[in-house]
Design an enzyme around this catalytic site. Structure first.
Site, short mmCIF file in Angstrom:
data_model
loop_
_atom_site.label_atom_id
_atom_site.label_comp_id
_atom_site.label_asym_id
_atom_site.label_seq_id
_atom_site.Cartn_x
_atom_site.Cartn_y
_atom_site.Cartn_z
N THR A 32 4.92 -18.41 10.87
CA THR A 32 3.47 -18.38 10.90
C THR A 32 2.90 -18.38 9.49
O THR A 32 3.50 -17.87 8.55
CB THR A 32 2.92 -17.16 11.68
OG1 THR A 32 2.96 -15.99 10.85
CG2 THR A 32 3.69 -16.93 12.96
N ASP A 56 -3.69 -15.80 11.39
CA ASP A 56 -4.25 -14.81 10.48
C ASP A 56 -3.88 -13.46 11.08
O ASP A 56 -4.39 -13.08 12.14
CB ASP A 56 -5.78 -14.97 10.41
CG ASP A 56 -6.45 -13.90 9.56
OD1 ASP A 56 -5.75 -12.99 9.07
OD2 ASP A 56 -7.69 -13.96 9.40
N ASN A 83 6.31 -10.12 7.22
CA ASN A 83 6.35 -10.42 5.79
C ASN A 83 4.97 -10.68 5.19
O ASN A 83 4.81 -10.57 3.97
CB ASN A 83 7.26 -11.65 5.58
CG ASN A 83 7.21 -12.16 4.16
OD1 ASN A 83 7.63 -11.50 3.24
ND2 ASN A 83 6.65 -13.35 3.98
N SER A 134 8.37 -4.03 3.38
CA SER A 134 7.60 -3.00 2.70
C SER A 134 7.72 -3.26 1.19
O SER A 134 7.59 -4.40 0.75
CB SER A 134 8.14 -1.61 3.09
OG SER A 134 7.46 -0.58 2.42
N TYR A 148 -2.38 -0.96 -2.86
CA TYR A 148 -1.14 -1.59 -2.42
C TYR A 148 -0.09 -0.52 -2.12
O TYR A 148 0.55 -0.54 -1.06
CB TYR A 148 -0.62 -2.56 -3.48
CG TYR A 148 0.65 -3.26 -3.08
CD1 TYR A 148 0.61 -4.36 -2.22
CD2 TYR A 148 1.89 -2.83 -3.53
CE1 TYR A 148 1.79 -5.01 -1.83
CE2 TYR A 148 3.06 -3.46 -3.14
CZ TYR A 148 3.00 -4.55 -2.29
OH TYR A 148 4.16 -5.18 -1.90
N LYS A 152 1.66 0.33 1.66
CA LYS A 152 3.11 0.34 1.91
C LYS A 152 3.61 1.73 2.30
O LYS A 152 4.54 1.86 3.11
CB LYS A 152 3.87 -0.19 0.69
CG LYS A 152 3.58 -1.66 0.38
CD LYS A 152 3.91 -2.57 1.56
CE LYS A 152 3.76 -4.04 1.22
NZ LYS A 152 4.07 -4.93 2.35
N THR A 183 8.13 -14.40 -7.31
CA THR A 183 7.36 -15.18 -6.34
C THR A 183 5.93 -15.19 -6.88
O THR A 183 5.66 -14.70 -7.97
CB THR A 183 7.38 -14.50 -4.95
OG1 THR A 183 6.80 -13.20 -5.07
CG2 THR A 183 8.81 -14.36 -4.43
#
Length: 272
Positions: A32, A56, A83, A134, A148, A152, A183
């Site tokens: 997705t 979404d 993810n 996580s 953030y 988590k 990334t």
């Protein structure tokens, strides 16, 4: 035996890398993304083995609908990989209400909606594995990533609780806790608060502490990820990256020392 794996946030980063690795070895993948154009190369190469769905994760009804489509298409869902997520950079005081809510909506609530949607499927199967992506920042913290970190930490608490609730149904829960990787998590995917000059020294120290060798190589996670997917007895938590391992070990050692130092106060506070 081939598995059917549902992965959110599969358009780039870990999501796409892991989706491709699974397809390459013969698994079926439900991938997705907000924009499925980014998955067209995988669809072209792997055909019927991949089901690309626009999603979404902030939309709870859409999460449930996507799981229904996946189940109807492949007949089962063996693994869910939550993810989807992004990083919000900025001091806590700088963070607007909209930014704070957006961070929690995607990183925590989106993960919760998909988890709730897939549980009936896995309960009916009497088997399943939910992998929550996580962060080591769900166990320790860094400055200028307060929201953030909080998102988590919330994922960690939710998932640890969930593991005790669903073990009876043959469902395993694993928290993958990576350190930083090269990334675009801290680049194109990231969001920034409106800066307040007073926090510049903290931000500067944070940036100066981020040496190039701190960032892991995304490709190096593939073998580790597949090991987690294939495990008959997967761990509740697994750290990805040596920075994560060293940081958590150090911080937890300090926490235990502090707990012991204040033991008398803790015991006295019980009252009897």
């Amino acid at each position: 035996m081939a598995k059917t794996i549902f992965i959110t946030g599969a358009s780039r980063g870990f999501g796409k890398l892991w989706a491709e690795a699974l397809l390459k070895r013969g698994d079926k993948v439900v991938a997705t993304a907000r924009n499925t154009d980014a998955l067209s190369d995988l669809v072209k190469q792997y055909g019927n083995a991949i089901l690309a769905l626009e999603l979404d994760v902030n939309d709870r009804a859409a999460c449930f609908a996507a799981v229904e489509k996946a189940k109807a298409h492949f007949g089962r869902i063996d693994v869910l990989v939550n993810n989807a997520g992004f990083g919000l950079f900025g001091a806590v005081e700088e963070t607007s209400e909209q930014e704070a809510r957006a961070q929690m909506e995607t990183n925590f609530f989106g993960l919760l909606w998909l988890t709730q949607a897939v549980l009936p499927v896995m309960r009916a199967q009497q088997s399943g594995h939910i992998i929550q992506v996580s962060s080591f920042l769900g166990l320790v913290t860094l400055p200028v990533l307060g929201l953030y970190n909080a998102s988590k930490f919330a994922v960690e608490g939710l998932s640890e609780t969930l593991a005790t609730e669903v073990k009876q149904f043959g469902i395993n829960i694993t928290l993958i806790e990576p350190n930083g990787y090269t990334t675009d998590w801290s680049g194109a995917s990231a969001s920034q608060t409106q800066a307040m000059d007073i926090y510049n020294p903290v931000k500067q120290a944070f940036q100066e502490g981020a040496t190039p060798d701190m960032w892991g190589k995304p490709e190096a996670t593939i073998e580790a990820f597949l090991k987690v997917v294939d495990s008959a007895n997967p761990p509740l938590r697994v750290l990805f990256g040596k920075v994560a391992y060293n940081a958590v070990k150090q911080v937890y050692g300090q926490r235990l020392a502090s707990i012991e130092e204040w033991k008398d106060v803790s015991v006295t506070a019980h009252g009897h």
